[in-house]
Design a protein around this motif. Structure first.
Motif, PDB file in Angstrom:
ATOM      1  N   ARG A 104       0.835  -1.216   0.000  1.00 11.85           N
ATOM      2  CA  ARG A 104       0.000   0.000   0.000  1.00 11.85           C
ATOM      3  C   ARG A 104       0.859   1.251   0.000  1.00 11.85           C
ATOM      4  O   ARG A 104       0.596   2.215  -0.729  1.00 11.85           O
ATOM      5  CB  ARG A 104      -0.934   0.007   1.212  1.00 11.85           C
ATOM      6  N   GLN A 105       1.895   1.266   0.832  1.00 14.76           N
ATOM      7  CA  GLN A 105       2.784   2.418   0.900  1.00 14.76           C
ATOM      8  C   GLN A 105       3.498   2.634  -0.436  1.00 14.76           C
ATOM      9  O   GLN A 105       3.630   3.763  -0.905  1.00 14.76           O
ATOM     10  CB  GLN A 105       3.808   2.243   2.019  1.00 14.76           C
ATOM     11  N   ALA A 106       3.953   1.566  -1.050  1.00  9.89           N
ATOM     12  CA  ALA A 106       4.628   1.675  -2.347  1.00  9.89           C
ATOM     13  C   ALA A 106       3.690   2.256  -3.399  1.00  9.89           C
ATOM     14  O   ALA A 106       4.099   3.114  -4.203  1.00  9.89           O
ATOM     15  CB  ALA A 106       5.141   0.305  -2.795  1.00  9.89           C
ATOM     16  N   GLU A 163       1.085   4.195  -2.856  1.00 11.39           N
ATOM     17  CA  GLU A 163       0.853   5.599  -2.526  1.00 11.39           C
ATOM     18  C   GLU A 163       2.036   6.457  -2.959  1.00 11.39           C
ATOM     19  O   GLU A 163       1.848   7.529  -3.549  1.00 11.39           O
ATOM     20  CB  GLU A 163       0.618   5.752  -1.023  1.00 11.39           C
ATOM     21  N   GLN A 164       3.258   5.996  -2.671  1.00 11.98           N
ATOM     22  CA  GLN A 164       4.447   6.768  -3.043  1.00 11.98           C
ATOM     23  C   GLN A 164       4.571   6.906  -4.558  1.00 11.98           C
ATOM     24  O   GLN A 164       5.042   7.920  -5.050  1.00 11.98           O
ATOM     25  CB  GLN A 164       5.701   6.113  -2.472  1.00 11.98           C
ATOM     26  N   ALA A 165       4.151   5.869  -5.281  1.00 10.99           N
ATOM     27  CA  ALA A 165       4.191   5.908  -6.747  1.00 10.99           C
ATOM     28  C   ALA A 165       3.002   6.674  -7.326  1.00 10.99           C
ATOM     29  O   ALA A 165       2.944   6.884  -8.542  1.00 10.99           O
ATOM     30  CB  ALA A 165       4.215   4.492  -7.303  1.00 10.99           C
ATOM     31  N   LYS A 166       2.064   7.056  -6.453  1.00 12.24           N
ATOM     32  CA  LYS A 166       0.845   7.750  -6.884  1.00 12.24           C
ATOM     33  C   LYS A 166       0.104   6.931  -7.948  1.00 12.24           C
ATOM     34  O   LYS A 166      -0.317   7.451  -8.980  1.00 12.24           O
ATOM     35  CB  LYS A 166       1.163   9.153  -7.376  1.00 12.24           C
ATOM     36  N   GLU A 202      17.770   2.123  -8.477  1.00  9.82           N
ATOM     37  CA  GLU A 202      18.114   3.197  -7.542  1.00  9.82           C
ATOM     38  C   GLU A 202      19.140   4.147  -8.159  1.00  9.82           C
ATOM     39  O   GLU A 202      19.048   5.358  -7.993  1.00  9.82           O
ATOM     40  CB  GLU A 202      18.631   2.621  -6.222  1.00  9.82           C
ATOM     41  N   LYS A 226      17.414   6.279 -10.707  1.00  5.70           N
ATOM     42  CA  LYS A 226      16.563   7.255 -10.012  1.00  5.70           C
ATOM     43  C   LYS A 226      17.386   8.440  -9.504  1.00  5.70           C
ATOM     44  O   LYS A 226      16.928   9.583  -9.552  1.00  5.70           O
ATOM     45  CB  LYS A 226      15.859   6.558  -8.844  1.00  5.70           C
TER      46      LYS A 226
END
Length: 94
Positions: free
Chosen positions: A18-20, A22-25, A80, A83
């Motif tokens: 879920r967090q991933a 959200e962070q990726a929108k 990474e 990024k």
């Protein structure tokens, strides 16, 4: 401690995904496929991830893409580096 690792995977997999997202929108519906580690690794932990991935893929009607656990670590280094706008470097031991 393989059993402890499996329990922690089970406890954390939903919040981490879920967090991933959200962070990726992103929404789950935006995904093209579901990647899942197939091995090598601790059997219990792999089973937790595989079961979650299969369930998610089936629910969303998305293909399931098996990924080698060790190759995933290697690709993560390249992701990474990309990024951060750098190139991965190999460190040599003395």
């Amino acid at each position: 401690m393989p059993e402890l690792a499996s329990r922690e995977h089970l406890r954390r997999i939903v919040p981490v995904v879920r967090q991933a997202m959200e962070q990726a929108k992103m929404r789950f519906e935006d995904l093209d496929a579901i990647g899942v580690t197939q091995g090598p690794g601790l059997v219990g932990s792999l089973l937790v991830g595989l079961t979650y991935g299969k369930t998610l893929a089936e629910t969303l009607g998305k293909p399931l893409v098996p990924v080698n656990h060790l190759e995933g670590h290697i690709h993560a280094v390249f992701l990474e580096a990309h990024k951060s706008g750098t190139s991965p470097r190999c460190q040599r031991s003395a």
